[in-house]
Scaffold this active site. Structure first.
Site, PDB file in Angstrom:
ATOM      1  N   ASP A   1       0.837  -1.188   0.000  1.00 38.89           N
ATOM      2  CA  ASP A   1       0.000   0.000   0.000  1.00 38.89           C
ATOM      3  C   ASP A   1       0.887   1.259   0.000  1.00 38.89           C
ATOM      4  O   ASP A   1       0.725   2.150   0.827  1.00 38.89           O
ATOM      5  CB  ASP A   1      -0.948  -0.032   1.214  1.00 38.89           C
ATOM      6  CG  ASP A   1      -1.898   1.158   1.240  1.00 38.89           C
ATOM      7  OD1 ASP A   1      -2.113   1.771   0.175  1.00 38.89           O
ATOM      8  OD2 ASP A   1      -2.424   1.482   2.326  1.00 38.89           O
TER       9      ASP A   1
ATOM     10  N   HIS B   1      -2.338   0.519  12.125  1.00 38.63           N
ATOM     11  CA  HIS B   1      -2.149  -0.887  11.779  1.00 38.63           C
ATOM     12  C   HIS B   1      -0.691  -1.180  11.478  1.00 38.63           C
ATOM     13  O   HIS B   1       0.078  -0.278  11.159  1.00 38.63           O
ATOM     14  CB  HIS B   1      -2.999  -1.243  10.555  1.00 38.63           C
ATOM     15  CG  HIS B   1      -2.916  -0.215   9.458  1.00 38.63           C
ATOM     16  ND1 HIS B   1      -3.833   0.803   9.319  1.00 38.63           N
ATOM     17  CD2 HIS B   1      -2.012  -0.025   8.469  1.00 38.63           C
ATOM     18  CE1 HIS B   1      -3.505   1.563   8.294  1.00 38.63           C
ATOM     19  NE2 HIS B   1      -2.397   1.096   7.756  1.00 38.63           N
TER      20      HIS B   1
ATOM     21  N   ARG C   1       3.873  12.558  10.699  1.00 39.19           N
ATOM     22  CA  ARG C   1       2.513  12.455  10.156  1.00 39.19           C
ATOM     23  C   ARG C   1       1.893  11.170  10.681  1.00 39.19           C
ATOM     24  O   ARG C   1       2.304  10.072  10.311  1.00 39.19           O
ATOM     25  CB  ARG C   1       2.557  12.436   8.635  1.00 39.19           C
ATOM     26  CG  ARG C   1       1.206  12.192   7.950  1.00 39.19           C
ATOM     27  CD  ARG C   1       1.434  11.947   6.462  1.00 39.19           C
ATOM     28  NE  ARG C   1       0.238  11.743   5.674  1.00 39.19           N
ATOM     29  CZ  ARG C   1      -0.429  10.584   5.568  1.00 39.19           C
ATOM     30  NH1 ARG C   1      -0.053   9.520   6.252  1.00 39.19           N
ATOM     31  NH2 ARG C   1      -1.474  10.488   4.770  1.00 39.19           N
TER      32      ARG C   1
ATOM     33  N   ASP D   1      -0.725   8.572  10.605  1.00 40.61           N
ATOM     34  CA  ASP D   1      -1.608   8.116   9.533  1.00 40.61           C
ATOM     35  C   ASP D   1      -2.965   7.657  10.071  1.00 40.61           C
ATOM     36  O   ASP D   1      -3.035   6.997  11.118  1.00 40.61           O
ATOM     37  CB  ASP D   1      -0.900   6.936   8.845  1.00 40.61           C
ATOM     38  CG  ASP D   1      -1.629   6.423   7.628  1.00 40.61           C
ATOM     39  OD1 ASP D   1      -1.814   7.210   6.691  1.00 40.61           O
ATOM     40  OD2 ASP D   1      -2.015   5.239   7.626  1.00 40.61           O
TER      41      ASP D   1
ATOM     42  N   GLU E   1      -3.383  12.853  10.019  1.00 38.28           N
ATOM     43  CA  GLU E   1      -4.105  12.594   8.774  1.00 38.28           C
ATOM     44  C   GLU E   1      -5.516  12.154   9.126  1.00 38.28           C
ATOM     45  O   GLU E   1      -5.744  11.034   9.565  1.00 38.28           O
ATOM     46  CB  GLU E   1      -3.429  11.517   7.929  1.00 38.28           C
ATOM     47  CG  GLU E   1      -4.031  11.470   6.527  1.00 38.28           C
ATOM     48  CD  GLU E   1      -4.543  10.117   6.070  1.00 38.28           C
ATOM     49  OE1 GLU E   1      -5.026  10.019   4.929  1.00 38.28           O
ATOM     50  OE2 GLU E   1      -4.495   9.141   6.849  1.00 38.28           O
TER      51      GLU E   1
ATOM     52  N   ARG F   1      -4.955   4.407  -7.292  1.00 34.00           N
ATOM     53  CA  ARG F   1      -4.297   5.652  -6.883  1.00 34.00           C
ATOM     54  C   ARG F   1      -2.922   5.822  -7.521  1.00 34.00           C
ATOM     55  O   ARG F   1      -2.377   6.921  -7.545  1.00 34.00           O
ATOM     56  CB  ARG F   1      -4.157   5.709  -5.354  1.00 34.00           C
ATOM     57  CG  ARG F   1      -5.474   5.991  -4.640  1.00 34.00           C
ATOM     58  CD  ARG F   1      -5.329   5.864  -3.133  1.00 34.00           C
ATOM     59  NE  ARG F   1      -5.153   4.478  -2.726  1.00 34.00           N
ATOM     60  CZ  ARG F   1      -4.822   4.091  -1.493  1.00 34.00           C
ATOM     61  NH1 ARG F   1      -4.631   4.981  -0.548  1.00 34.00           N
ATOM     62  NH2 ARG F   1      -4.691   2.818  -1.199  1.00 34.00           N
TER      63      ARG F   1
HETATM   64  C1  GLC Z   1      -3.688   6.816   4.797  1.00 37.33           C
HETATM   65  C2  GLC Z   1      -2.763   6.929   3.607  1.00 37.33           C
HETATM   66  C3  GLC Z   1      -3.207   5.980   2.539  1.00 37.33           C
HETATM   67  C4  GLC Z   1      -3.213   4.589   3.106  1.00 37.33           C
HETATM   68  C5  GLC Z   1      -4.047   4.511   4.369  1.00 37.33           C
HETATM   69  C6  GLC Z   1      -3.810   3.236   5.102  1.00 37.33           C
HETATM   70  O1  GLC Z   1      -4.948   7.260   4.519  1.00 37.33           O
HETATM   71  O2  GLC Z   1      -2.730   8.259   3.153  1.00 37.33           O
HETATM   72  O3  GLC Z   1      -2.401   6.082   1.400  1.00 37.33           O
HETATM   73  O4  GLC Z   1      -3.755   3.715   2.160  1.00 37.33           O
HETATM   74  O5  GLC Z   1      -3.725   5.527   5.278  1.00 37.33           O
HETATM   75  O6  GLC Z   1      -2.585   3.263   5.796  1.00 37.33           O
HETATM   76  C1  GLC Z   2     -10.335   7.146   3.089  1.00 35.67           C
HETATM   77  C2  GLC Z   2      -9.638   7.229   4.398  1.00 35.67           C
HETATM   78  C3  GLC Z   2      -8.223   7.637   4.216  1.00 35.67           C
HETATM   79  C4  GLC Z   2      -7.561   6.711   3.204  1.00 35.67           C
HETATM   80  C5  GLC Z   2      -8.320   6.669   1.929  1.00 35.67           C
HETATM   81  C6  GLC Z   2      -7.719   5.650   1.043  1.00 35.67           C
HETATM   82  O1  GLC Z   2     -10.465   8.398   2.526  1.00 35.67           O
HETATM   83  O2  GLC Z   2     -10.274   8.150   5.240  1.00 35.67           O
HETATM   84  O3  GLC Z   2      -7.552   7.561   5.427  1.00 35.67           O
HETATM   85  O4  GLC Z   2      -6.311   7.162   2.882  1.00 35.67           O
HETATM   86  O5  GLC Z   2      -9.643   6.322   2.192  1.00 35.67           O
HETATM   87  O6  GLC Z   2      -8.274   5.794  -0.207  1.00 35.67           O
END
Ligand code: GLC
Ligand code: GLC
Length: 608
Positions: free
Chosen positions: A107, A150, A248, A250, A292, A482
């Protein structure tokens, strides 16, 4: 240690953990982690900690986000690219996940196998420390990701858990039967309904149901277990002590789960964020926590906390991002204006303003505002989805749907800034007029991002008009949509960056100028708020910043037509006399009856 702070931390800790059966003596373990971390903080960093605590609010802050491997292959060669950042005026870099990820699909690095090591493809810990040193020498601060919700299922804790070790099974949310997981599924929405539906996975080899919010290989940690907090904080200090300036965190809204809820933004999450703040103050007070939280606007802003109980110092202004794209598609700036005026931030807080990032755009608009204009939120969202995937008649955009749900017709949107704002389509169709308009849209969005209070954050490549990458799907680890907007940086086009007759050079130079002008104006400090001027013209976003005798007015025309603004409303804000546009050097007499604006024109008018 500062006694008062440790007392506050203890209170916050016991608030969460006492009801779960833990006591003051459990807190002693955390206290030890903190005192060790203080001891391990180098003298150099302790000096860095003495800079003004609000350093990140400075008008000098201009940010860029990048994946090291996509930008420069590895850390060592990133060091050689520092002059590129300097030329562009970048003073803050967010390096996308660089800790050791699981092998294969990780990811984009958000599935971490070892938080205390660097991804070997990028380099070593020593390389990384050296990079930080070199960036600091040029006054560039550094942010890195810390994925706390996670771990990868290959993380040592997860491996031990799957071998039956109960201590480690308690670090995650694991169940013998599907009774509880099924209950969670009744109320918890899915993040990745397309690829990884549901919120848990069953593993036959160790006979457990494991909770996961994202992919199958990203197992959610159990924050009810104080050992999880201890581990997470000690990693936080490990990262802070490497010398990074911003951490940051996450996906924070997800960290606390309760049956019968959506498991998003629960009150306990805020208590944890306050704990991060307090612990950080004790160990590494000049480090800033960037949260985030891509959730509803009124939920996002709560992650700043308040002056009494601070949480994050920085948050993504996801709301502004969505409103920008909405304004560009509808030529109507009203949601942008309404939301801009909605929240007053605490003193320690600033937005990270961005037009797009490495993730998709989720269409979370202010539905009450939409209804008040007579729009149906559902149909409006459908319009935006179709506008940006290009299927809407007359759309200039070339994005793609993400996580399309065929039952609800819901989707999010992927695409680079240039492709979403019309450049790709114009190039494909050899449409000179569309090409010029798309550059104007690009400039307009960037100009507003640089004007808004907060840190402007460019996604690497957007400064040279990078287009969608359709080849990503050939890579088995990049099947997620993405990746369309995460291409390799186009160094092969480097010669064009300096040539203003190319779109690459046009955008590059425009960003450079925006940065220079912004840094020159004290009034661009993030503590100075912006007030929207209600001009009655729904196509032009109009706002003012005032500080002492200084005034600066930002006008942004989101339509492809000329616009006329009636000056009466301006007078109500005490705006009169001569103003100069900082870009075009044109002078404007604010005593006149109206201002004319060109299609997609923007003005930063400064009182002279
Ligand atoms: C955050 C990241 C995203 C990732 C998700 C799971 O939202 O920006 O790219 O998939 O967390 O860690
Ligand atoms: C959602 C979540 C974000 C994650 C994203 C992945 O918007 O809130 O944390 O990065 O999905 O596409």
């Amino acid at each position: 240690m500062k006694k008062l702070d440790i007392k506050k931390l203890k209170e916050a800790y016991l608030n969460i953990f006492e009801p779960l059966g833990h006591t003051k003596s459990d807190f002693l373990r955390l206290e030890k982690i903190i005192s060790d971390a203080i001891e391990n903080r180098s003298e150099e960093l302790k000096i860095r900690d003495q800079r003004p605590h609000d350093w990140y609010l400075s008008e000098n802050m201009i940010g860029m986000t990048l994946y090291i491997n996509l930008f420069s292959k590895n850390i060592k060669s990133l060091i050689k690219k520092i002059p590129y950042f300097q030329e562009l005026g970048i003073t803050f870099i967010h390096l996308m996940p660089l800790l050791k990820p699981r092998e294969g699909n990780s990811d984009g690095g958000y599935a971490v196998e070892d938080y205390r090591d660097i991804n070997p493809d990028l380099g070593t810990l020593e390389d990384f420390k050296n990079l930080i040193k070199k960036l600091h020498e040029q006054d560039i601060s550094v942010a890195i990701d810390f994925v706390i919700n996670h771990t990868a299922k290959e993380h040592e804790w997860a491996k031990k858990a799957s071998m039956g070790d109960e201590f480690y099974q308690n670090m995650y949310m694991m169940y013998d039967t599907d009774e509880i997981p099924k209950k969670f599924n009744e109320t918890v929405p899915e993040v990745l309904p397309d690829q990884y539906p549901g919120n848990y996975t069953y593993y036959d080899d160790f006979k457990k149901y494991v909770y996961k919010s994202f992919s199958e290989f990203q197992w959610d940690l159990n924050f009810e277990n104080p050992y999880v907090l201890e581990e997470i904080l000690s990693i936080f200090f490990f990262l802070a002590n490497l010398g990074v300036d911003v951490i940051r965190l996450d996906a924070i809204p997800f960290i606390w789960k309760e049956l019968g809820t959506t498991c998003r933004n629960l009150p306990k999450v805020h208590e944890f964020m306050h704990i991060f703040h307090l612990a950080n103050q004790l160990v590494s007070p000049s480090v800033v926590v960037l949260g985030e939280a891509i959730v509803e606007p009124h939920e996002i802003v709560k992650y700043f906390g308040d002056d009494e109980k601070p949480e994050c110092g920085l948050l993504y202004n996801a709301n502004m991002m969505v409103n920008l794209w909405n304004a560009l598609a509808t030529r109507d700036v009203r949601t942008l204006e309404i939301d801009q005026m909605r929240f007053k931030l605490p003193h320690h807080a600033a937005w990270i303003n961005y037009i797009r990032c490495h993730d998709d755009i989720g269409w979370g608009l202010n539905e009450d505002a939409l209804r008040s204009f007579g729009f149906d939120p559902f149909s409006h969202k459908q319009f935006l989805i179709n506008f940006y995937n290009g299927s809407f008649e007359g759309s200039f955009s070339k994005g793609q749907n993400y996580q399309f749900n065929k039952n609800t017709l819901d989707a999010r949107t992927n695409g680079t800034l240039a492709s979403l704002s019309g450049l790709e389509k114009a190039i494909n169709e050899n449409d000179q007029f569309g090409f010029e308009e798309s550059l104007k849209r690009n400039d307009l969005l960037n100009a507003l991002m640089f004007f808004a209070p907060g840190i402007p954050l460019i996604y690497s490549g957007d400064e040279v008009g990078i287009l969608n990458d359709y080849k990503h799907a050939n890579d088995p680890n990049k099947t997620d949509g993405r990746w369309i907007h995460r291409p390799f940086f186009p160094w092969h086009e480097k010669a064009l960056f300096k040539d203003e007759n190319t779109y690459q050079g046009h955008i590059f130079n425009h960003i450079k100028r925006l940065g220079k002008i912004r840094k020159n104006e004290k009034i661009m400090h993030s503590s100075i708020p912006l007030t929207v001027i209600p001009t009655g013209n729904i196509h032009v976003y109009t706002s003012i910043k005032a500080y002492g005798d200084e005034k600066i007015i930002g006008l942004f025309n989101f339509s492809e037509n000329h616009q006329v603004l009636d000056m009466n409303e301006f007078k109500a804000f005490g705006i009169k006399g001569l103003y100069k546009d900082l870009f075009q050097n044109k002078t404007y007499d604010m005593n006149a009856n109206h201002i004319d604006m060109y299609p997609y024109e923007y003005l930063w008018l400064k009182l002279i």
